[in-house]
Scaffold this active site. Structure first.
Site, PDB file in Angstrom:
ATOM      1  N   LEU A 107      -0.908  47.819   7.271  1.00 32.12           N
ATOM      2  CA  LEU A 107      -1.008  47.383   5.876  1.00 32.12           C
ATOM      3  C   LEU A 107      -0.398  48.474   5.002  1.00 32.12           C
ATOM      4  O   LEU A 107      -0.963  49.558   4.846  1.00 32.12           O
ATOM      5  CB  LEU A 107      -2.477  47.144   5.515  1.00 32.12           C
ATOM      6  CG  LEU A 107      -3.188  46.118   6.421  1.00 32.12           C
ATOM      7  CD1 LEU A 107      -4.706  46.152   6.183  1.00 32.12           C
ATOM      8  CD2 LEU A 107      -2.640  44.719   6.205  1.00 32.12           C
ATOM      9  N   GLY A 109       0.832  48.300   1.683  1.00 33.18           N
ATOM     10  CA  GLY A 109       1.031  47.853   0.299  1.00 33.18           C
ATOM     11  C   GLY A 109       0.696  48.882  -0.758  1.00 33.18           C
ATOM     12  O   GLY A 109       0.998  48.689  -1.930  1.00 33.18           O
ATOM     13  N   GLY A 213      -4.902  42.139  -2.496  1.00 30.81           N
ATOM     14  CA  GLY A 213      -5.773  42.650  -1.442  1.00 30.81           C
ATOM     15  C   GLY A 213      -5.259  42.265  -0.061  1.00 30.81           C
ATOM     16  O   GLY A 213      -4.448  41.360   0.085  1.00 30.81           O
ATOM     17  N   HIS A 214      -5.771  42.967   0.971  1.00 31.15           N
ATOM     18  CA  HIS A 214      -5.204  42.732   2.311  1.00 31.15           C
ATOM     19  C   HIS A 214      -5.669  41.432   2.949  1.00 31.15           C
ATOM     20  O   HIS A 214      -5.143  41.012   3.972  1.00 31.15           O
ATOM     21  CB  HIS A 214      -5.429  43.923   3.249  1.00 31.15           C
ATOM     22  CG  HIS A 214      -6.786  44.558   3.150  1.00 31.15           C
ATOM     23  ND1 HIS A 214      -7.951  43.858   3.267  1.00 31.15           N
ATOM     24  CD2 HIS A 214      -7.132  45.859   2.945  1.00 31.15           C
ATOM     25  CE1 HIS A 214      -8.979  44.693   3.147  1.00 31.15           C
ATOM     26  NE2 HIS A 214      -8.515  45.910   2.945  1.00 31.15           N
ATOM     27  N   ASN A 242      -4.990  49.936   8.501  1.00 31.36           N
ATOM     28  CA  ASN A 242      -4.433  50.564   7.308  1.00 31.36           C
ATOM     29  C   ASN A 242      -3.404  51.619   7.712  1.00 31.36           C
ATOM     30  O   ASN A 242      -3.620  52.375   8.659  1.00 31.36           O
ATOM     31  CB  ASN A 242      -5.540  51.233   6.488  1.00 31.36           C
ATOM     32  CG  ASN A 242      -6.544  50.239   5.957  1.00 31.36           C
ATOM     33  OD1 ASN A 242      -6.291  49.041   5.932  1.00 31.36           O
ATOM     34  ND2 ASN A 242      -7.703  50.723   5.537  1.00 31.36           N
ATOM     35  N   ASP A 244      -2.747  54.364   6.453  1.00 32.57           N
ATOM     36  CA  ASP A 244      -3.183  55.759   6.287  1.00 32.57           C
ATOM     37  C   ASP A 244      -4.294  56.151   7.259  1.00 32.57           C
ATOM     38  O   ASP A 244      -4.832  57.251   7.168  1.00 32.57           O
ATOM     39  CB  ASP A 244      -3.615  56.024   4.843  1.00 32.57           C
ATOM     40  CG  ASP A 244      -4.863  55.238   4.432  1.00 32.57           C
ATOM     41  OD1 ASP A 244      -5.389  54.465   5.268  1.00 32.57           O
ATOM     42  OD2 ASP A 244      -5.305  55.388   3.283  1.00 32.57           O
ATOM     43  N   LYS A 383      -7.361  59.532   2.373  1.00 34.35           N
ATOM     44  CA  LYS A 383      -7.506  58.909   1.049  1.00 34.35           C
ATOM     45  C   LYS A 383      -7.342  59.939  -0.066  1.00 34.35           C
ATOM     46  O   LYS A 383      -7.036  59.586  -1.196  1.00 34.35           O
ATOM     47  CB  LYS A 383      -8.882  58.252   0.910  1.00 34.35           C
ATOM     48  CG  LYS A 383      -9.186  57.185   1.954  1.00 34.35           C
ATOM     49  CD  LYS A 383      -8.345  55.946   1.751  1.00 34.35           C
ATOM     50  CE  LYS A 383      -8.690  54.851   2.744  1.00 34.35           C
ATOM     51  NZ  LYS A 383      -7.680  53.777   2.765  1.00 34.35           N
TER      52      LYS A 383
END
Length: 495
Positions: A107, A109, A213-214, A242, A244, A383
């Site tokens: 993901l 985005g 949103g995912h 994700n 990250d 994060k």
């Protein structure tokens, strides 16, 4: 969408029919008006498909708001034993050729704005000059070479990240990897008071739109044609995570468990700590496994939700999904993900809402879906700068693009690291560390205020460094701090 003649924009003083039908009718007219402003047939078709998906989501939001639909807290139970399987109970994989049935999706985005970076978050350097994308490509390339398989690597971009990502991934052209991208949807922000789209034209700038949103993964990957393409290639499973999360590597034991158990959806969960109290959790709701997000929790039960005693696990957003099952759910229009209302203020000072969904919420639509309680090492997100310090330190070593805990570390757990606002941006973080400290024996680090680190600093045990306002602390090269509190001013100058 059907295209009735565009009606005049609703005003607050205008008498209206039943609120629910009025709001959806006005929204439909506005969306159709935007569709008619597009001349290019291909773009028009794609935009119309997006607006249709948005309209379905908006209509559900209005209906639920009218009904006052809320989760019934009394029906929430901890997951049953068969709904969450311990990773330690999974048999070792005996058939690596299963990898030929797998595709890996990240993901991608999000932007790096929270860490003070411009462009996609996935291009932040996280280890030895390598970005998230560099490490991920290295992982998949090694997987393909080690097992003589072809696992495609897919990026779901947003309109915020697509252009930059397309340019960056050109450098992987000569790598042993099949790299695909597609875009998640672009939905219009909604004026909170009027319940109308803030853009009046499909060509308005990015600030009028949002990636929803995912949970949009299912709509977006279906609309892109990628589900059919992957199935035609003989792929059966999709591993989603994700971009990250540096701990989300392909795991053969989970893949074989999915194949043998016939599960259509697996969610990796891990034990909750006090740092994870806001993370979504798996629950048993009316005998069905469901994802519960903090945004769905009634305000008088938020503290219950955060309790590590009540809810012991949380969703890592590492998900394994059966591709044929995705096709069935989408073809039958079964998808009905809980709506997360994200309140924002636009650049013009207008109160707007963004209707979003979470990909993990889809667990309720798939057969034999359950959680796998995995080791914490499979959840290593970056994060903020505190996370960046951990993954760049000697606590981890890199193996073929994957970060694994340094075997010389005596404890399996990672230290608790809290860096203050002076370290928030990546550029400031880099300036304040001449080199990353040795942290092999560190348990806890708190740094607040104007603090900078020299080369070869060693941190052990619990270390707290606080420079109060107007004060400055510069740790000299080679400083060793073990179970120390450092405060006040500290500056050494050469003579």
């Amino acid at each position: 969408m059907a295209t009735p003649e565009a009606k005049s924009k609703r005003t607050r003083g205008q008498p209206s029919m039943d609120f629910k039908s009025a709001a959806t009718e006005f929204m439909k007219d506005e969306l159709n008006s935007m569709i008619q402003k597009i001349d290019d047939p291909e773009y028009k078709k794609a935009f119309e498909a997006e607006m249709q998906s948005f309209f379905v989501l908006f209509s559900r939001y209005i209906a639920e708001r009218a009904k006052g639909t809320k989760i019934d807290w009394n029906k929430i139970q901890p997951p049953a034993p068969e709904q969450v399987v311990p990773y330690a109970d999974l048999p070792k994989c005996s058939d690596p050729s299963l990898l030929n049935k797998l595709a890996v999706l990240k993901l991608n985005g999000g932007l790096g704005t929270t860490m003070g970076c411009v462009g996609p978050k996935s291009v932040i350097e996280v280890r030895e000059g390598q970005t998230f994308l560099d490490l991920l490509v290295k992982q998949i390339e090694h997987l393909n070479a080690a097992h003589s398989v072809n696992v495609p690597f897919i990026l779901m971009n947003s309109f915020n990240t697509d252009e930059d990502t397309a340019r960056i991934i050109q450098k992987y052209g000569n790598h042993n990897i099949e790299l695909m991208t597609f875009n998640q949807s672009r939905y219009p922000r909604v004026n909170k008071e009027l319940l109308l789209p803030t853009p009046r034209s499909p060509f308005e700038d990015k600030s009028s739109w949002y990636p929803p949103g995912h949970g949009d993964l299912f709509d977006a990957i279906t609309n892109s044609g990628l589900v059919d393409k992957l199935l035609a290639q003989g792929k059966e499973y999709l591993f989603v995570s994700n971009v990250d999360n540096l701990g989300a590597v392909v795991d053969l034991n989970i893949l074989e468990h999915m194949d043998k158990s016939g599960a259509e959806f697996l969610m990796e969960v891990t034990d909750k700590t006090k740092a994870d109290v806001k993370g979504g959790t798996l629950i048993n709701y009316d005998g069905q496994v469901r994802l519960l997000e903090i945004a769905q929790v009634p305000s008088d039960h938020v503290e219950d939700f955060k309790s590590v005693r009540h809810f012991k696990i949380f969703n890592t957003n590492n998900l394994w999904v059966n591709l044929r099952a995705i096709k069935r759910v989408m073809d039958n229009h079964e998808l009905d993900l809980e709506i997360i209302v994200n309140n924002k203020v636009s650049d013009k000072g207008e109160a707007v809402i963004q209707l979003e969904t979470a990909v993990g919420a889809a667990i309720k639509h798939f057969k034999n879906a359950h959680g796998i309680n995995v080791p914490r090492s499979r959840f290593l997100p970056v994060k903020q700068s505190s996370d960046l310090l951990l993954v760049t330190s000697d606590l981890y070593i890199q193996q073929h693009g994957a970060l694994v805990m340094n075997p010389d570390r005596m404890f399996n757990s990672t230290p608790v690291v809290k860096l203050g606002d002076h370290f928030k941006k990546v550029s400031a973080f880099q300036k304040r560390f001449k080199s990353i400290p040795q942290m092999m024996e560190l348990d806890h680090l708190t740094v607040a205020g104007d603090v900078s680190f020299g080369r070869g600093v060693i941190l052990r045990g619990t270390v707290i460094i606080v420079a109060n306002e107007g004060q400055k602390i510069e740790l000299p090269d080679g400083t060793i701090l073990e179970n120390k509190l450092v405060s006040g001013n500290l500056q050494l100058t050469d003579h």
